[in-house]
Design a protein around this motif. Structure first.
Motif, PDB file in Angstrom:
ATOM      1  N   MET A 176      -4.985  32.172 -55.843  1.00  0.00           N
ATOM      2  CA  MET A 176      -5.456  32.977 -54.726  1.00  0.00           C
ATOM      3  C   MET A 176      -4.368  34.011 -54.433  1.00  0.00           C
ATOM      4  N   TYR A 177      -4.772  35.203 -54.080  1.00  0.00           N
ATOM      5  CA  TYR A 177      -3.850  36.274 -53.699  1.00  0.00           C
ATOM      6  C   TYR A 177      -4.221  36.732 -52.302  1.00  0.00           C
ATOM      7  N   TYR A 178      -3.213  37.132 -51.515  1.00  0.00           N
ATOM      8  CA  TYR A 178      -3.508  37.572 -50.146  1.00  0.00           C
ATOM      9  C   TYR A 178      -2.549  38.688 -49.735  1.00  0.00           C
ATOM     10  N   ARG A 179      -3.015  39.499 -48.776  1.00  0.00           N
ATOM     11  CA  ARG A 179      -2.217  40.586 -48.199  1.00  0.00           C
ATOM     12  C   ARG A 179      -1.495  40.063 -46.971  1.00  0.00           C
ATOM     13  N   SER A 180      -0.197  39.828 -47.068  1.00  0.00           N
ATOM     14  CA  SER A 180       0.567  39.237 -45.967  1.00  0.00           C
ATOM     15  C   SER A 180       0.715  40.179 -44.772  1.00  0.00           C
ATOM     16  N   ASP A 181       0.526  41.470 -44.974  1.00  0.00           N
ATOM     17  CA  ASP A 181       0.597  42.417 -43.859  1.00  0.00           C
ATOM     18  C   ASP A 181      -0.697  42.418 -43.037  1.00  0.00           C
ATOM     19  N   ARG A 182      -1.745  41.786 -43.545  1.00  0.00           N
ATOM     20  CA  ARG A 182      -3.036  41.759 -42.852  1.00  0.00           C
ATOM     21  C   ARG A 182      -3.514  40.352 -42.498  1.00  0.00           C
TER      22      ARG A 182
END
Length: 165
Positions: free
Chosen positions: A48-54
């Motif tokens: 899984m990949y995620y945008r840590s700024d969002r």
């Protein structure tokens, strides 16, 4: 546990039924790069990949990686990195899918391991389970709403498969 994509708009897992969207041109047993079709078959899930700024880092039973600005997924059949995660560099000549996007589609995504282990050139790349706001058709991925993605995340583990029929 298996995620089932039953048709162009239904994703089933356990007793949950979610609305989803798939490739603009439906499904295919013989997917090719750029055909806008979602591949038919049973596939493992990747990271899984995620945008840590969002988004806060989700708690998950599968491996999670933070999306960085220089991350891409190679969709160039001529490249030795075809259908692999790559670092985007200024002089990169291959085409790729940028993971750090302005829209929110890739704020959360899970790799669907289609054409992944023994990669065949031109058979399709960058097949993800990602987010949608309006269920518009994809280029071959499966897309669901963020709230549904977060529920699905609690149900899956590294042995979960996705069955696209």
């Amino acid at each position: 546990m298996t995620i089932i994509i039953k048709n162009k708009e239904t994703l089933l897992i356990d007793e949950f039924k979610f609305k989803c969207s798939v490739g603009k041109k439906g499904f295919s047993k013989n997917k090719t790069e750029g055909d806008y079709k979602t591949p038919i078959g049973i596939f493992n899930l990747g990271n899984m990949y995620y945008r840590s700024d969002r988004i806060e880092k989700p708690v998950s039973k599968i491996k999670i990686s933070k999306i960085k600005k220089n991350m891409g997924w190679c969709d160039d059949p001529k490249s030795r990195n075809y259908n692999k995660l790559i670092k985007i560099k200024k002089n990169l000549k291959s085409s790729y899918e940028k993971l750090y996007r302005k829209d929110n589609k890739y704020d959360l995504l899970i790799l669907i391991k289609y054409n992944y282990k023994k990669v065949k050139k031109n058979k399709g790349s960058a097949i993800f389970l990602h987010l949608t706001k309006d269920y518009s058709a994809t280029k071959g991925c499966v897309a669901i709403k963020k709230k549904d993605f977060l529920i699905l995340n609690k149900l899956i583990n590294k042995r979960t498969k996705i069955k696209i029929i």
